[in-house]
Scaffold this motif. Structure first.
Motif, PDB file in Angstrom:
ATOM      1  N   SER A   1       0.825  -1.207   0.000  1.00 19.83           N
ATOM      2  CA  SER A   1       0.000   0.000   0.000  1.00 19.83           C
ATOM      3  C   SER A   1       0.860   1.259   0.000  1.00 19.83           C
ATOM      4  O   SER A   1       2.088   1.188   0.113  1.00 19.83           O
ATOM      5  N   ASP A   2       0.190   2.408  -0.073  1.00 21.89           N
ATOM      6  CA  ASP A   2       0.904   3.689  -0.024  1.00 21.89           C
ATOM      7  C   ASP A   2       1.656   3.866   1.298  1.00 21.89           C
ATOM      8  O   ASP A   2       2.616   4.639   1.358  1.00 21.89           O
TER       9      ASP A   2
ATOM     10  N   ASN B   1     -10.146   2.543   1.560  1.00 20.61           N
ATOM     11  CA  ASN B   1      -9.769   3.224   2.802  1.00 20.61           C
ATOM     12  C   ASN B   1      -8.706   2.435   3.555  1.00 20.61           C
ATOM     13  O   ASN B   1      -7.864   3.000   4.231  1.00 20.61           O
ATOM     14  N   VAL B   2      -8.797   1.128   3.458  1.00 24.26           N
ATOM     15  CA  VAL B   2      -7.830   0.259   4.131  1.00 24.26           C
ATOM     16  C   VAL B   2      -6.860  -0.272   3.088  1.00 24.26           C
ATOM     17  O   VAL B   2      -7.271  -0.860   2.089  1.00 24.26           O
ATOM     18  N   GLY B   3      -5.596  -0.048   3.298  1.00 24.65           N
ATOM     19  CA  GLY B   3      -4.592  -0.588   2.388  1.00 24.65           C
ATOM     20  C   GLY B   3      -4.625   0.022   1.001  1.00 24.65           C
ATOM     21  O   GLY B   3      -4.408  -0.669   0.001  1.00 24.65           O
ATOM     22  N   ARG B   4      -4.862   1.337   0.918  1.00 26.05           N
ATOM     23  CA  ARG B   4      -4.920   1.990  -0.390  1.00 26.05           C
ATOM     24  C   ARG B   4      -3.597   1.881  -1.145  1.00 26.05           C
ATOM     25  O   ARG B   4      -2.529   2.171  -0.608  1.00 26.05           O
ATOM     26  N   LEU B   5      -3.694   1.427  -2.400  1.00 28.54           N
ATOM     27  CA  LEU B   5      -2.518   1.339  -3.263  1.00 28.54           C
ATOM     28  C   LEU B   5      -2.733   2.273  -4.445  1.00 28.54           C
ATOM     29  O   LEU B   5      -3.504   1.968  -5.354  1.00 28.54           O
ATOM     30  N   ASP B   6      -2.095   3.417  -4.405  1.00 30.31           N
ATOM     31  CA  ASP B   6      -2.331   4.438  -5.433  1.00 30.31           C
ATOM     32  C   ASP B   6      -0.994   5.063  -5.861  1.00 30.31           C
ATOM     33  O   ASP B   6      -0.414   4.698  -6.879  1.00 30.31           O
TER      34      ASP B   6
ATOM     35  N   LEU C   1       5.435  -4.974  -4.538  1.00 26.03           N
ATOM     36  CA  LEU C   1       4.114  -4.616  -4.006  1.00 26.03           C
ATOM     37  C   LEU C   1       3.127  -5.734  -4.322  1.00 26.03           C
ATOM     38  O   LEU C   1       3.078  -6.224  -5.460  1.00 26.03           O
ATOM     39  N   VAL C   2       2.357  -6.117  -3.322  1.00 27.85           N
ATOM     40  CA  VAL C   2       1.283  -7.089  -3.528  1.00 27.85           C
ATOM     41  C   VAL C   2       0.031  -6.316  -3.943  1.00 27.85           C
ATOM     42  O   VAL C   2      -0.386  -5.393  -3.236  1.00 27.85           O
ATOM     43  N   HIS C   3      -0.529  -6.673  -5.090  1.00 24.33           N
ATOM     44  CA  HIS C   3      -1.752  -6.021  -5.560  1.00 24.33           C
ATOM     45  C   HIS C   3      -2.955  -6.936  -5.299  1.00 24.33           C
ATOM     46  O   HIS C   3      -3.007  -8.061  -5.791  1.00 24.33           O
TER      47      HIS C   3
END
Lengths: 337, 337
Positions: B268-269, B306-311, B289-291
């Motif tokens: 995540s971020d 909201n939880v674990g945002r990957l951006d 990174l795990v997507h």
């Protein structure tokens, strides 16, 4: 700092010889299981250490401790290396104060820097532990973690003790280095838990003691992650983060290790709570204090000393039967030959 | 908490089976060097991992890294175990809020506790990371470190995930557990570097991942050394000490490890700075990174979660060529069978 090739080379040789020493101690431990602590006289402390190690490592023994729980913590100043006439990190800080003085004109009138710059160490240190920590932290900040590491490495490779003329990492207690190796040969994980700066120790303790950076607990200043020209750096801020001394030692142990040690080694009242915390756990436990009573080979000081005072912890050791090492009577040698 | 013998026993079996799994993975690694990651499909991420490990461990290779510098850091939530519909530590905190509510009548009207007690998780979590940390810290303090450890152990042995019905430590990603074992078999020292509470993880991660407490870095609240009836205790104070997330991760790594990782794994971020810090070092480096893109076997979420945002971290990974794992395409299995 002027790092000439020969000083680099000399530093390198000292690193190698510390490693060779450790390898030798290990080999010796295995070859002569009956005497794993050859630099210790055959007095009570040596017997107490060996008895403890044998009982916690003997499978099936009621005192057996699995390897992952064999945590041993060592104070540094006065326990693994010398600390007189003042903590060696203060010697380092003094050199830093001199080097940084031109950038800090306000130090000329601001204590404790003013006294340090005049060479009046006594007045500078009169403020006690907090003044010491202030000097240390002020002279250790404003640069990146990487820059600081290089400064420490350069200093340890070049600076010499004013009285002995030795490099500071040649003032390591050889019986303690042997003890570290003996414990590791018996499955212990050895940690430093020192009031000294964590980043001051990490650059040199791996070579000196065989203890990697991740097994060093110490006092710290705050650091901040920043991008500089697209490159991430950690900047050292002039703000104390944590003081790893006295009541701070069990807190530091809990934070960094997360497991209660089964053996702890110190030399002063600053180590008292670490030893109490260690001894309060279940099962076999070991606590040891090094008593500086050898004015000839090292220094003699205890209850009245400003640096490394051993007073309340000594009383507790006497009451509770913790092992107290007389450097004079219990150690065959102190510094490297 | 009602700990019946059968739950203890079940917890014990799960501990053993995690250990057996690790042993199996290790044995497999040695026996079939050509396929040390059997739970990974033969896609790009697996190849990238193996290529990296082989080049840093091959003596004489220009990319060779000595074992003491083979530091690998892993985020926990969303990287080693699941994190939906909210961080599992929040599930734990919710149980603690319920248990402690009678002692805290003020929580009935005080957010985020009021919403939590009404079962309105969405409102409670609307305050973001800081609100989350506040709930966690408030429900984690006022007791000793030892008492807290017992509460966590009891919870992990008994609580189950509302959607899957699994124990939380049965929601560990098996390919990542295999990866941890593979790295250790190649001389790496594996660390957790998580935004989660350091004391929340330590009681169970050694059995779950083979990572000992001293190799866990996380967020923390302050603790204080105290004597109670002549016995030393560490009391957990209701005050945040350190948040090990985002810019905090390189700071936590520096504080606890004191060495820059050569490989870092996140999802995540919150892991972006850890990966940046890792990749900025000299020599061979690896970032992954795990997507979460497998709605069928796990959850699918990334830029808007909201939880674990990957951006932002994902964008940087795409630009810099960091490895991105598709849970759907790159993993043969996710949870234990």
């Amino acid at each position: 700092m002027d790092i000439r090739p020969w000083t680099r080379l000399r530093g390198f040789h000292r690193g190698i010889s510390a490693f060779a020493f450790t390898a030798l101690a290990l080999a010796t431990s295995f070859a002569r299981a009956q005497d794993p602590l050859q630099l210790w006289n055959d007095t009570a402390p040596k017997k107490a250490i060996i008895t403890f190690v044998e009982k916690v490592t003997r499978e099936g023994s009621p005192d057996f401790v699995p390897p992952n729980e064999r945590i041993a913590t060592f104070d540094n100043d006065g326990t693994l290396w010398a600390e007189q006439p003042m903590y060696f990190q203060m010697m380092f800080a003094l050199d830093r104060v001199k080097a940084l003085a031109p950038q800090h004109p306000e130090w000329k009138t601001k204590e404790p820097f003013a006294s340090l710059l005049r060479g009046d160490l006594k007045t500078a240190l009169a403020g006690g532990d907090h003044a010491i920590m202030e000097i240390v932290m002020a002279t250790h900040s404003g640069i990146t973690a990487e820059e600081f590491e290089k400064i420490v490495k350069d200093w340890i490779a070049t600076a010499k003790h004013p009285k002995t003329g030795r490099y500071y990492n040649e003032m390591i207690y050889q019986p303690m280095a042997e003890l570290l190796a003996y414990l590791r040969a018996n499955g212990f994980k050895t940690f430093i838990v020192s009031g000294g700066g964590i980043e001051f120790m990490r650059p040199w303790v791996e070579k000196a003691y065989g203890i990697p950076p991740e097994q060093v607990v110490g006092s710290s200043i705050e650091t901040k992650f920043e991008m500089r020209d697209g490159k991430p750096v950690l900047v050292r801020l002039p703000k104390i983060d944590f003081i790893d001394d006295k009541e701070g030692k069990p807190v530091g142990i809990n934070s960094h290790i997360g497991r209660r040690p089964i053996a702890a080694f110190g030399n002063s009242d600053g180590d008292q709570q670490m030893l109490e915390w260690t001894m309060a756990g279940k099962g076999a436990r070991f606590a040891l204090l090094v008593h500086h009573d050898d004015a000839e080979r090292e220094w003699a000081y205890d209850r009245k000393s400003n640096v490394g005072r051993l007073d309340k912890a000594w009383d507790e050791a006497l009451v509770k039967g913790w092992t107290v090492v007389s450097m004079k009577d219990d150690w065959k040698t102190i510094f490297p030959k």
